[in-house]
Design an enzyme around this catalytic site. Sequence first.
Site, PDB file in Angstrom:
ATOM      1  N   PRO A 264       0.819  -1.222   0.000  1.00 26.88           N
ATOM      2  CA  PRO A 264       0.000   0.000   0.000  1.00 26.88           C
ATOM      3  C   PRO A 264       0.852   1.272   0.000  1.00 26.88           C
ATOM      4  O   PRO A 264       0.323   2.352  -0.205  1.00 26.88           O
ATOM      5  CB  PRO A 264      -0.805  -0.091   1.297  1.00 26.88           C
ATOM      6  CG  PRO A 264      -0.520  -1.414   1.896  1.00 26.88           C
ATOM      7  CD  PRO A 264       0.676  -2.002   1.228  1.00 26.88           C
TER       8      PRO A 264
ATOM      9  N   GLU B 215       2.442  -8.038   8.570  1.00 26.71           N
ATOM     10  CA  GLU B 215       2.503  -6.594   8.850  1.00 26.71           C
ATOM     11  C   GLU B 215       3.360  -5.866   7.831  1.00 26.71           C
ATOM     12  O   GLU B 215       3.248  -4.671   7.640  1.00 26.71           O
ATOM     13  CB  GLU B 215       3.089  -6.349  10.247  1.00 26.71           C
ATOM     14  CG  GLU B 215       2.255  -6.924  11.364  1.00 26.71           C
ATOM     15  CD  GLU B 215       0.834  -6.398  11.337  1.00 26.71           C
ATOM     16  OE1 GLU B 215       0.656  -5.194  11.514  1.00 26.71           O
ATOM     17  OE2 GLU B 215      -0.089  -7.197  11.127  1.00 26.71           O
TER      18      GLU B 215
ATOM     19  N   ARG C  51      -3.545  -7.531 -21.063  1.00 26.35           N
ATOM     20  CA  ARG C  51      -4.517  -7.145 -22.099  1.00 26.35           C
ATOM     21  C   ARG C  51      -4.018  -6.018 -23.001  1.00 26.35           C
ATOM     22  O   ARG C  51      -4.613  -5.755 -24.037  1.00 26.35           O
ATOM     23  CB  ARG C  51      -5.894  -6.855 -21.502  1.00 26.35           C
ATOM     24  CG  ARG C  51      -5.949  -5.731 -20.522  1.00 26.35           C
ATOM     25  CD  ARG C  51      -7.249  -5.801 -19.755  1.00 26.35           C
ATOM     26  NE  ARG C  51      -8.425  -5.717 -20.614  1.00 26.35           N
ATOM     27  CZ  ARG C  51      -8.803  -4.630 -21.282  1.00 26.35           C
ATOM     28  NH1 ARG C  51      -8.080  -3.533 -21.199  1.00 26.35           N
ATOM     29  NH2 ARG C  51      -9.880  -4.643 -22.032  1.00 26.35           N
TER      30      ARG C  51
ATOM     31  N   ASP D  52     -10.716   1.694 -25.528  1.00 25.51           N
ATOM     32  CA  ASP D  52     -10.883   1.741 -24.081  1.00 25.51           C
ATOM     33  C   ASP D  52     -10.912   3.179 -23.624  1.00 25.51           C
ATOM     34  O   ASP D  52     -10.062   3.969 -24.009  1.00 25.51           O
ATOM     35  CB  ASP D  52      -9.674   1.086 -23.383  1.00 25.51           C
ATOM     36  CG  ASP D  52      -9.971  -0.316 -22.953  1.00 25.51           C
ATOM     37  OD1 ASP D  52     -11.079  -0.780 -23.234  1.00 25.51           O
ATOM     38  OD2 ASP D  52      -9.079  -0.929 -22.350  1.00 25.51           O
TER      39      ASP D  52
HETATM   40  N1  ADE Z   1      -0.777  -5.113  -0.311  1.00 24.94           N
HETATM   41  C1  ADE Z   1      -1.660  -4.718   0.632  1.00 24.94           C
HETATM   42  N2  ADE Z   1      -2.426  -3.725   0.187  1.00 24.94           N
HETATM   43  C2  ADE Z   1      -2.022  -3.455  -1.088  1.00 24.94           C
HETATM   44  C3  ADE Z   1      -2.422  -2.521  -2.072  1.00 24.94           C
HETATM   45  N3  ADE Z   1      -3.385  -1.640  -1.864  1.00 24.94           N
HETATM   46  N4  ADE Z   1      -1.769  -2.538  -3.262  1.00 24.94           N
HETATM   47  C4  ADE Z   1      -0.766  -3.402  -3.475  1.00 24.94           C
HETATM   48  N5  ADE Z   1      -0.348  -4.307  -2.586  1.00 24.94           N
HETATM   49  C5  ADE Z   1      -0.972  -4.339  -1.399  1.00 24.94           C
END
Ligand code: ADE
Length: 251
Positions: A88, A115, A153, A168
């Site tokens: 994230p 974590e 794709r 697209d």
């Molecule tokens: N791992 C946990 N959350 C994620 C996300 N939003 N994008 C990519 N990998 C992740």
Amino acid sequence: MRFDVLTLFPGMFTGPLEESILKRAQERGIVSIHIHNIRDYATGRHRITDDAPYGGGGGMVMKPEPIFAAVEAILGDEKNVPIILLSPQGRLFTHEVAKELSRHHRLVLICGRYEGVDERVREHLATDEISIGDYVLSGGELAAMVIIDAVTRLLPGVLGDPGATFEDSYAWGLLEYPHYTRPAVFRGWAVPEVLLSGNHAAIARWRREQALKRTLERRPDLLEKARLTEEDRAFLARLGWKGPSSSRSDT
Ligand code: ADE
């Protein structure tokens, strides 16, 4: 194009990669997808892949050694292959990033879990870090599948109709126009007249305007970067669009 995915949960990839477009792309030899279990590269009797965080606190952290060993075994001497950590904290995955990745002949995707992943993986092994959105998944596996799908794709020969990716909406930076199929009237709801007219120019104009209108209503932020013609701008202005925000001066 070759994808190598490092994961602690290889079973998650059976199914999504074996259907539809990804299945066909593999059968045609356009992509090959190799799933590697990080545990296979862990040493010791228990093949441990995670450990408690230095400094305390809850949760477990993925150890660096098996991840480094896996990438080194998979790539051998091959250089210049993007090694992407899914997390994230990464840069946001967009159509532009998918296009950028599709220009490589090979990608390595590392799926983080628990974590987190030992920071040395991020600093000294990964060459890129990508997030698929501003939310936290249980791990990078679903994100890796999203990237594999979106990149595959875009490769020549994957979609039947060569115009399909070009048309697209995201290729233009717009949302899609509405689609209809038979019946012409369903439960009293009729398909827009223009689509039945056979007038291809009028249909193209209607679709473009619907895409513009929908983008203005739902994702006006996309209009800032969209490829717009003078006609598009005039149409949007009639809908009340004020034009690119004043912070930008490149119009
Ligand atoms: N791992 C946990 N959350 C994620 C996300 N939003 N994008 C990519 N990998 C992740």
